[in-house]
Design a protein around this motif. Structure first.
Motif, short mmCIF file in Angstrom:
data_model
loop_
_atom_site.label_atom_id
_atom_site.label_comp_id
_atom_site.label_asym_id
_atom_site.label_seq_id
_atom_site.Cartn_x
_atom_site.Cartn_y
_atom_site.Cartn_z
N MET A 254 -1.14 -12.35 5.96
CA MET A 254 -0.56 -12.70 4.67
C MET A 254 0.12 -12.73 3.50
O MET A 254 -0.29 -13.18 2.55
CB MET A 254 -0.16 -10.70 4.01
N GLN A 255 0.73 -13.53 3.97
CA GLN A 255 2.11 -14.30 3.84
C GLN A 255 1.03 -15.39 3.38
O GLN A 255 1.71 -16.22 2.36
CB GLN A 255 2.89 -14.45 4.24
N VAL A 256 0.79 -15.95 4.48
CA VAL A 256 0.18 -17.29 4.11
C VAL A 256 -1.52 -17.73 4.81
O VAL A 256 -1.69 -17.05 5.51
CB VAL A 256 0.55 -18.91 5.32
N GLN A 257 -2.21 -16.85 2.96
CA GLN A 257 -3.46 -16.65 4.07
C GLN A 257 -4.79 -17.53 4.00
O GLN A 257 -4.48 -19.01 3.69
CB GLN A 257 -4.03 -16.06 3.16
N ARG B 244 -6.19 -19.28 2.81
CA ARG B 244 -7.63 -20.36 1.53
C ARG B 244 -6.11 -21.38 1.27
O ARG B 244 -5.36 -21.24 1.84
CB ARG B 244 -7.29 -19.04 0.47
N ASN C 285 -4.25 -22.41 -1.75
CA ASN C 285 -3.51 -22.68 -3.06
C ASN C 285 -3.98 -24.24 -3.84
O ASN C 285 -4.32 -24.77 -3.63
CB ASN C 285 -2.37 -22.75 -2.96
N PRO C 286 -3.79 -23.90 -5.75
CA PRO C 286 -3.94 -25.25 -6.17
C PRO C 286 -3.67 -26.30 -6.22
O PRO C 286 -1.69 -26.09 -5.56
CB PRO C 286 -3.19 -24.86 -7.76
N LEU C 287 -3.89 -27.10 -5.47
CA LEU C 287 -3.30 -28.98 -5.06
C LEU C 287 -2.98 -29.10 -3.84
O LEU C 287 -1.98 -29.74 -3.21
CB LEU C 287 -2.73 -28.87 -6.11
N LYS D 217 -2.84 -29.23 0.69
CA LYS D 217 -2.86 -30.08 1.36
C LYS D 217 -4.02 -29.43 2.45
O LYS D 217 -3.77 -27.89 2.65
CB LYS D 217 -1.39 -30.55 2.25
N ASP E 278 -8.75 -37.85 2.41
CA ASP E 278 -8.07 -38.80 1.40
C ASP E 278 -6.58 -36.94 1.67
O ASP E 278 -5.47 -36.83 0.41
CB ASP E 278 -8.03 -38.36 0.32
N GLN E 279 -7.30 -35.87 2.46
CA GLN E 279 -5.94 -34.62 2.22
C GLN E 279 -5.58 -33.98 1.83
O GLN E 279 -4.85 -33.12 0.62
CB GLN E 279 -4.45 -35.60 3.10
N ARG E 280 -7.14 -34.26 0.23
CA ARG E 280 -7.17 -33.09 -0.81
C ARG E 280 -8.11 -31.92 -0.89
O ARG E 280 -8.69 -32.66 -0.58
CB ARG E 280 -7.47 -33.96 -2.58
N SER F 70 -7.75 -36.35 -20.16
CA SER F 70 -7.04 -34.42 -19.23
C SER F 70 -6.06 -34.16 -19.11
O SER F 70 -6.46 -32.82 -19.05
CB SER F 70 -7.41 -35.55 -17.68
N GLN F 71 -5.19 -34.55 -20.65
CA GLN F 71 -4.11 -33.91 -20.25
C GLN F 71 -4.72 -32.97 -22.35
O GLN F 71 -3.91 -31.69 -22.13
CB GLN F 71 -2.55 -35.04 -21.16
#
Lengths: 231, 219
Positions: free
Chosen positions: B25-28, B30, B32-34, B36, B42-44, B152-153
């Motif tokens: 549950m803690q580490v599902q 899926r 998270n944004p950004l 690895k 490229d590990q993105r 982009s900003q």
């Protein structure tokens, strides 16, 4: 036949009585460990590929949080800036600094800088930055005085009891929206009132209750409901 | 030996219960944004859309709104009406993204310029006062000289709001006394207290007060 001397009766009673305290102490120790930085990482500086100083960039240069954390106002994720944002300035400033070589390398090779996440919530928590920002929760209410952190660390325990402390009484922490990103913000006092909509507030109680209404916060029951954060 | 069997059952149940101690549950499973990803070279985990993709509602039919240009030349009108909200938004965004170099006054003497970045020109020189609105939008969108692009900003609408605010800054720095509304004092009075911090950003460091110094010495 009597094996033990009469006096051992007292010892056995004391032992049974003492066990209560021993067990209580065990529970206390477990609770303390659970709340300690060893478990929560509160106040722990984690190693980063570049020793980035928020203190230098915020206090020293006066750069707003949102210059880098661009999505904090309208997304659940505050946003970690891409290397290009660093290079906006560092294309011309400190171009030979060894400290910044990983940044330049990342820009040259288009490989991501692999920052270590500092504020990490478990995946079963639904958290959204934008709603907190837009309801008047200041950055430093949760993140601490980031403007005085040469190295970034997690300010709060991020445990559920800590979340609930505020969700049960948000009026104690709210500030006017235009002060959310002000790291120097002080809660209003008689000598330093807060002005909102032309009204002057000299204490947090009245300001907080006013902002709860103005920003249309949900009721305490709603925001402390399980499914608000665990959906 | 009923009690022994009970005890065994209890211990077994407790062991089963411990078996539930997993971090699913803690580490599902899926991202998270950004986060690895080991899947991509490229590990993105955050992927760029395939080139030529048009996101819903992002067709950019209004080329002037997204480029500030009519044909190849910068246009000189705002693509949407300017009101107080647009100006306030422009001021806020200007102070976040532009002021580090251009300074809040727009004179090009911001902190980053003071620290060695090539000094940008003041907005109050003849050339820029006469520059069409679309010119500023184009510079923000594509960069110019040493200035990187901010596409982009800052969103396109916010870039236009900043354009409006820059024009207001230019007017304010070159206003004549005849243009000041009757009854208003110039320079206008300082805002009474901290509500004057436009973007809500942290104000620059202040010298510690004498009281702070005393406490420091005591330490």
């Amino acid at each position: 036949m009597q094996i033990f001397h009469r006096s051992t009766n007292t010892i056995s009673r004391a032992t049974i009585f003492g066990a209560v305290f021993v067990i209580a102490a065990l529970f206390w120790a477990m609770a303390e460990i659970q709340r300690s930085p060893y478990v929560t990482y509160e106040g722990v500086v984690k190693p980063q590929p570049v020793a980035f100083s928020h203190q230098h960039h915020v206090t020293g240069l006066g750069i707003d949080c949102r210059y880098c954390h661009t999505s904090v106002e309208d997304s659940n994720f505050a946003g970690i800036p891409p290397t290009k944002t660093c290079m906006n300035c560092h294309a011309q400033i400190w171009t030979n600094a060894a400290l910044l070589e990983p940044v330049r390398e990342s820009y040259r090779t288009d490989k991501s800088l692999q920052w270590t996440r500092v504020n990490q919530l478990p995946d079963y928590v639904y958290f959204d930055h934008s709603i907190h920002i837009n309801k008047g929760v200041g950055c430093n209410t949760c993140h601490g005085q980031v403007d005085r952190m040469p190295l970034m660390y997690q300010y709060a325990s991020l445990q559920m009891e800590w979340c609930l402390n505020c969700h049960r009484a948000p009026e104690k922490h709210l500030r006017p929206r235009d002060q959310v990103f002000n790291m120097e913000y002080q809660q209003p006092v008689a000598g330093n009132p807060a002005l909102v909509d032309g009204q002057s507030f000299t204490d947090q109680d009245s300001l907080g209750l006013f902002l709860v209404k103005k920003y249309k916060l949900r009721t305490e029951r709603d925001i402390t409901s399980c499914s608000t954060c665990h959906r | 030996m009923l009690s022994f069997r009970r005890l065994t059952a209890f211990v077994l149940m407790a062991l089963l219960w411990l078996g539930g101690c997993r971090l699913d549950m803690q580490v599902q499973p899926r991202l998270n944004p950004l986060a690895k990803s080991d899947f991509y070279p490229d590990q993105r985990s955050a992927r760029s859309p395939v080139e030529g993709t048009v996101a819903r509602g992002d067709l950019r039919e209004d080329t002037y709104f997204y480029s500030g240009k009519i044909g190849n030349n910068p246009g000189d009108y705002m693509p949407f009406p300017v009101n107080q909200d647009v100006m306030l938004r422009g001021r806020e965004r200007f102070n976040i993204y532009c002021a580090p170099c251009h300074s809040r006054l727009g004179d090009g003497n911001g902190t980053i310029a003071q620290r060695g970045f090539r000094r940008p020109p003041s907005f109050h020189i003849e050339r820029l006062r006469k520059a069409p609105l679309g010119y500023f939008f184009d510079v923000m969108t594509n960069g110019f000289g040493a200035m990187p692009d901010y596409a982009s900003q800052i969103s396109a609408r916010d870039r236009w709001s900043i354009v409006a605010y820059i024009r207001a800054l230019q007017l304010s720095q070159n206003a004549s006394s005849a243009e000041i509304p009757a009854g208003q004092k110039m320079p206008s009075a300082m805002p009474e207290q901290r509500s004057g911090l436009d973007s809500g950003a942290t104000p620059p460091a202040r010298a510690p007060s004498s009281k702070d110094k005393n406490t420091e010495q005591r330490k």
